[in-house]
Design a protein around this motif. Structure first.
Motif, short mmCIF file in Angstrom:
data_model
loop_
_atom_site.label_atom_id
_atom_site.label_comp_id
_atom_site.label_asym_id
_atom_site.label_seq_id
_atom_site.Cartn_x
_atom_site.Cartn_y
_atom_site.Cartn_z
N CYS A 1 32.44 13.49 0.07
CA CYS A 1 32.81 13.41 1.49
C CYS A 1 34.15 12.70 1.67
O CYS A 1 34.81 12.87 2.70
N SER A 2 34.56 11.90 0.70
CA SER A 2 35.80 11.15 0.82
C SER A 2 37.03 12.02 0.58
O SER A 2 38.16 11.58 0.82
N ASP A 3 36.83 13.25 0.13
CA ASP A 3 37.94 14.18 -0.12
C ASP A 3 37.63 15.48 0.60
O ASP A 3 36.69 16.18 0.23
N PRO A 4 38.39 15.84 1.63
CA PRO A 4 38.10 17.06 2.41
C PRO A 4 38.00 18.31 1.56
O PRO A 4 37.14 19.16 1.78
N SER B 1 34.38 22.45 -0.90
CA SER B 1 33.83 23.08 -2.11
C SER B 1 32.33 22.88 -2.19
O SER B 1 31.58 23.79 -2.56
N ALA B 2 31.87 21.66 -1.85
CA ALA B 2 30.44 21.37 -1.86
C ALA B 2 29.70 22.23 -0.84
O ALA B 2 28.57 22.69 -1.09
N LEU B 3 30.31 22.44 0.33
CA LEU B 3 29.69 23.29 1.35
C LEU B 3 29.53 24.72 0.84
O LEU B 3 28.47 25.34 1.01
N LEU B 4 30.57 25.24 0.22
CA LEU B 4 30.50 26.61 -0.31
C LEU B 4 29.48 26.74 -1.42
O LEU B 4 28.75 27.73 -1.50
N LEU B 5 29.42 25.73 -2.27
CA LEU B 5 28.43 25.74 -3.35
C LEU B 5 27.02 25.72 -2.77
O LEU B 5 26.14 26.47 -3.21
N SER B 6 26.79 24.87 -1.78
CA SER B 6 25.47 24.79 -1.16
C SER B 6 25.08 26.10 -0.51
O SER B 6 23.95 26.58 -0.67
N ASP C 1 29.99 30.46 10.11
CA ASP C 1 29.41 31.73 10.57
C ASP C 1 27.97 31.88 10.10
O ASP C 1 27.13 32.43 10.83
N TYR C 2 27.67 31.41 8.90
CA TYR C 2 26.28 31.49 8.42
C TYR C 2 25.40 30.44 9.08
O TYR C 2 24.19 30.66 9.27
N SER C 3 25.97 29.30 9.43
CA SER C 3 25.23 28.22 10.12
C SER C 3 23.93 27.85 9.39
O SER C 3 22.89 27.66 10.02
N LEU C 4 24.01 27.76 8.09
CA LEU C 4 22.83 27.44 7.29
C LEU C 4 22.90 26.05 6.66
O LEU C 4 21.86 25.45 6.38
N VAL C 5 24.09 25.55 6.43
CA VAL C 5 24.25 24.34 5.65
C VAL C 5 24.24 23.10 6.52
O VAL C 5 25.00 23.00 7.49
N ASP C 6 23.37 22.17 6.19
CA ASP C 6 23.45 20.80 6.68
C ASP C 6 22.88 19.91 5.59
O ASP C 6 22.34 20.39 4.60
N PHE C 7 23.04 18.61 5.76
CA PHE C 7 22.63 17.68 4.72
C PHE C 7 21.75 16.58 5.29
O PHE C 7 21.88 16.20 6.47
N THR C 8 20.87 16.07 4.44
CA THR C 8 20.24 14.80 4.70
C THR C 8 20.76 13.83 3.65
O THR C 8 21.35 14.25 2.65
N THR C 9 20.58 12.55 3.86
CA THR C 9 21.12 11.55 2.95
C THR C 9 20.01 10.92 2.12
O THR C 9 18.84 10.92 2.52
N LEU C 10 20.39 10.35 0.98
CA LEU C 10 19.40 9.75 0.09
C LEU C 10 19.97 8.54 -0.64
O LEU C 10 21.03 8.61 -1.26
#
Length: 287
Positions: free
Chosen positions: A144-147, A152-157, A226-235
């Motif tokens: 998250c500290s590097d846009p 890239s993490a969003l696309l991978l997810s 557009d896919y509106s599928l990705v979100d995160f929870t924290t751990l």
């Protein structure tokens, strides 16, 4: 009906540490847990392993015998496991009566959005053993500290979700260490909710190294939105409240919460997790 989790994510995201901490937590709230190691390169397990792929095939042996590198060797191992799925089924059947299953998969991301072997293994187990599984996809919170890395993490997810076709929970792991990487450009909610990525594009556009990729960045962000599928929870794996909240989400995803299982009545607030190996947690590549 047997419930469980498919634990996946890039190398260093904390999958093995997660399986160790999650197995402790679930055991303390009354569930019998079996951890299944399906990473043939993971020979330093901090948890007690009910089934270990190294009893079937070892990455080191594959690399020597077939002159393959680590990535090619892992693809070979997953292909070999798929062809010998009967071995894994026979190992799992004694656990089906009363265990909750945690599958610790390799960290090679290509296995989960490009190659079909790992997916085929999971789908065969679901069909033949009547498993109810949710994919838990770990992403190191420091991205998250590097846009650019975050995109890239969003696309991978997103790619992994579409490829695996399983109930899916995306997790920003090691959230307790996020401040050590510097101040975030936005509040944490921005990174977990994954909305209004145009703000992220503007932040990335201020980097002269990324300026020429501005149009590409916009298109990639549009795909995610557009896919509106990705979100995160924290751990934070050492915080019982954090682990408990994640368990509740996973229980909804795989259907455990809808099953008549007494263990779900135990209060998370009474649970204490034993400390995990912090050195392994921070620096998994050294082990």
């Amino acid at each position: 009906m047997v419930f469980g989790q498919i634990v996946i994510g890039p190398p260093g995201s904390g999958k093995t540490t997660y399986c160790n901490g999650m197995s402790q937590f679930l055991s303390l709230i009354g569930r019998k847990v079996a951890v299944i190691n399906l990473d043939p390169a993971n020979d330093a397990l901090p948890y007690e392993c009910a089934v270990n792929i190294e009893d079937l095939i070892k990455l080191s042996d594959v690399m020597i015998e077939h002159s393959l590198g680590p990535n090619g060797g892992l693809v070979y191992c997953m292909d070999y496991l798929e062809k010998n799925i009967d071995w894994l089924e026979s190992k799992l059947r004694p656990l089906l009566k009363d265990h909750y299953l945690l599958f610790d998969f390799p960290g090679q991301v290509e296995l989960f959005f490009l190659h079909s072997n790992a997916k085929n293994v999971v789908m065969k187990l679901i069909k033949k053993l009547n498993l109810r599984l949710a994919a838990v996809h770990l992403v190191d919170a420091h991205l998250c500290s590097d846009p650019g890395k975050y995109i890239s993490a969003l696309l991978l997810s997103l790619s992994t979700m579409l490829h695996l076709e399983l109930p899916h929970v995306n997790v920003l792991s090691k959230i307790d260490l996020i401040e050590s990487y510097g101040k975030l450009a936005f509040n944490l909610d921005f990174y977990t909710d994954v909305q209004n990525l145009s703000y992220l594009q503007n932040a990335l556009g201020q980097d002269p190294r990324a300026a020429k990729y501005r149009k590409l960045t916009k298109e990639l962000c549009d795909v995610v939105e557009d896919y509106s599928l990705v979100d995160f929870t924290t751990l934070d794996i050492q915080d019982k409240e954090s682990v408990g909240n994640l368990v509740k989400l996973i229980d909804k995803a795989n259907g455990y919460i809808f099953a008549s299982i007494d263990a779900s009545a135990v209060e998370f607030s009474k649970i204490a997790i034993r400390p995990v190996d912090w050195e392994y947690y921070k620096y998994p590549s050294l082990y």
